[in-house]
Design an enzyme around this catalytic site. Structure first.
Site, PDB file in Angstrom:
ATOM      1  CB  CYS B  84      -0.961  -0.129   1.219  1.00 50.72           C
ATOM      2  SG  CYS B  84      -1.865   1.700   1.596  1.00 50.72           S
ATOM      3  CB  CYS B 194      -2.651   4.054  -7.302  1.00 50.65           C
ATOM      4  SG  CYS B 194      -4.475   3.747  -7.054  1.00 50.65           S
TER       5      CYS B 194
END
Lengths: 240, 240
Positions: B84, B194
C-alpha cells in the site's frame, strides 16, 4: 465485534489465494473496511500429506499444522479454516490443539450436500489420495450416505496435473467425462473436493449432475460466521 | 533456510491478494514446496489513511500498523512488506518497531526507476492522496529527481473509483490520457503508485511512456530476498 478468519494455508498457495478471492467476492462491501479481516499462514513447507498418508514415507505433518493453528490463534484469529481437503485427515489433532473453533470443510460440505440432495450416492471429484484417506466416505456415512469416485483414476490425476501446469483446458474433457460416469452410476450431485478442480469448476458444465465445491461451502461458512456470529459456538455445534 | 515474507496487508484486501498472486507467478516452482512461505495480516480495519493524512480527521493508524508488524514478526516472518503506497507515510514508525527488516516499496521503486531511466521528470500515476503525502517526491528527491502528477486529479479519482467498482474498462481512457499528459511534460517513465492501477496496469499501453509498477518492484524484491538472501541485511542496506 466481527470475527477474524485464520487460514491454515499454503496447501497449495494457489488454493489459499482462491479462498481469499472468494471471501472477497462473497462479502457484501461498499468499502475496504466492510471486508472481513483475515490472518493467513500460507506455509508451503508443510510436509507432504500424500507422502505421509498414502506413500507411508516422509514426516507426519501434524506438528506443523498444529503449530500453524496455534500461531493464528495467538495472532488474533477468532476461528480457523483450512482450504485443503486432504489435510482434513489431521483435523482432529488441529481442532484439539486450539481454543478457537475450527471449521471442518469436509463435514460442512457433507451437510450442505445432504440438505440439497437427500437421496442417492454422492459423487466425489477429488484426487485418488483424498479417496484413499476416506475423509469424504466417513463424513457422508455419518448421514447414512454412500460416496462414489470415477473409475478412471489416471484420468483424474492427469486432469489435476494439467490444471497445476496452467493447462486447464486439457482438464475439462476428462472432468466432464468423469462427471458423466458418476451420473450414470446414479449420483445427482458431485462434490468438488480438490483445489485444482475448484479453480476450473466455474467453467465446468455437467448436467444432469449438480456440483458443490467444498471450497465454496467453506467460504460461505466463514462469511456467515465472521459477519453474523459474534460469540463462538462450541466446536461441537460448529460443523453441523 | 529461505525467508518467510510477512505482509502488512488489507489496504485494501484486493491489493494483498494481487501481491500474493504475483509472488506466486514470479517464483520459479515445480511444486508447492518451491513457493515462498507467506504470513499475511489482511487487516481491513486499519483506520483510514486518507482520513488521517489528508482530511485531518479520524484515528492515527500507526499503532495498528505497528501491532500488525509485530504480530507478523512474532509469527515467524523473516522480513516484512506492505503493499500500500499511501501507508508508507507511516513506514519509519513501523520499521522502527520491529527487529526484522521492512522493505520500503516507495524507496525501492525510486531506486528501480532511477536505474532504468536516469534523467528527466518521473510521472506518478497515483491518487491525489498519495501526491499530498509527498512520499514519492521525497523518495525521488533523494536521487535528485523531480516527480510530476497529471493535472486532472478528478479524472484520476474517477479512474480509481471505476476500478474499485469493477468497471476497469472505464478507467482505461482516463489513465491513457493521464499518461500522455505526463509524456508531454517530458517524463519517459511513470510509476504505478496505486493498487487500483496495479490491477489494470498489465492491460495499459502508454508508449512512449514506460510504466513501472511499485507493486511489481516490491514483489521482485521480496522474491529476491526470500530465495537468495539467507541472512537479513541491516535495515539501512535493505532499501538501496
Amino acid at each position: 465485534m466481527p470475527g477474524v478468519i485464520g487460514i491454515i494455508g499454503g496447501m497449495g498457495p494457489e488454493a489459499t489465494i482462491l479462498m481469499m478471492s472468494r471471501l472477497l467476492a462473497g462479502t457484501p462491501a461498499r468499502d475496504d473496511a466492510d471486508h472481513i479481516p483475515v490472518l493467513v499462514d500460507s506455509n508451503t513447507r508443510v510436509p507432504s500429506r500424500i507422502a505421509h498418508l498414502i506413500e507411508g514415507t516422509g514426516a507426519d505433518p501434524t506438528p506443523v499444522l498444529v503449530s500453524m493453528a496455534q500461531g493464528l490463534e495467538a495472532g488474533g484469529a477468532s476461528f480457523l479454516a483450512m482450504p485443503c481437503n486432504t489435510a482434513h485427515s489431521y483435523f482432529a489433532a488441529i481442532a484439539g490443539a486450539v481454543a478457537v473453533p475450527v471449521l471442518n470443510m469436509v463435514e460442512l460440505t457433507a451437510a450442505a450436500v445432504v440438505d440439497l440432495h437427500p437421496t442417492g450416492p454422492v459423487g466425489i471429484l477429488a484426487s485418488p489420495a483424498v479417496e484413499r484417506t476416506g475423509i469424504f466416505a466417513t463424513a457422508f456415512a455419518a448421514h447414512g450416505r454412500e460416496v462414489i469416485y470415477p473409475a478412471d483414476r489416471d484420468a483424474i490425476l492427469t486432469a489435476i496435473r494439467a490444471v497445476k501446469a496452467g493447462r486447464a483446458a486439457e482438464a475439462m474433457p476428462r472432468l466432464t467425462q468423469a462427471a458423466a460416469e458418476l451420473a450414470r452410476q446414479g449420483a445427482s450431485v458431485a462434490v468438488i473436493g480438490c483445489s485444482e478442480f475448484s479453480i476450473v469448476a466455474p467453467q465446468l458444465t455437467t448436467p444432469p449432475l449438480a456440483l458443490i465445491d467444498s471450497l465454496d461451502v467453506l467460504v460461505g461458512a466463514c462469511i456467515a460466521r465472521a459477519t453474523t456470529a459474534p460469540h463462538p459456538a462450541s466446536q461441537q455445534d460448529l460443523n453441523r
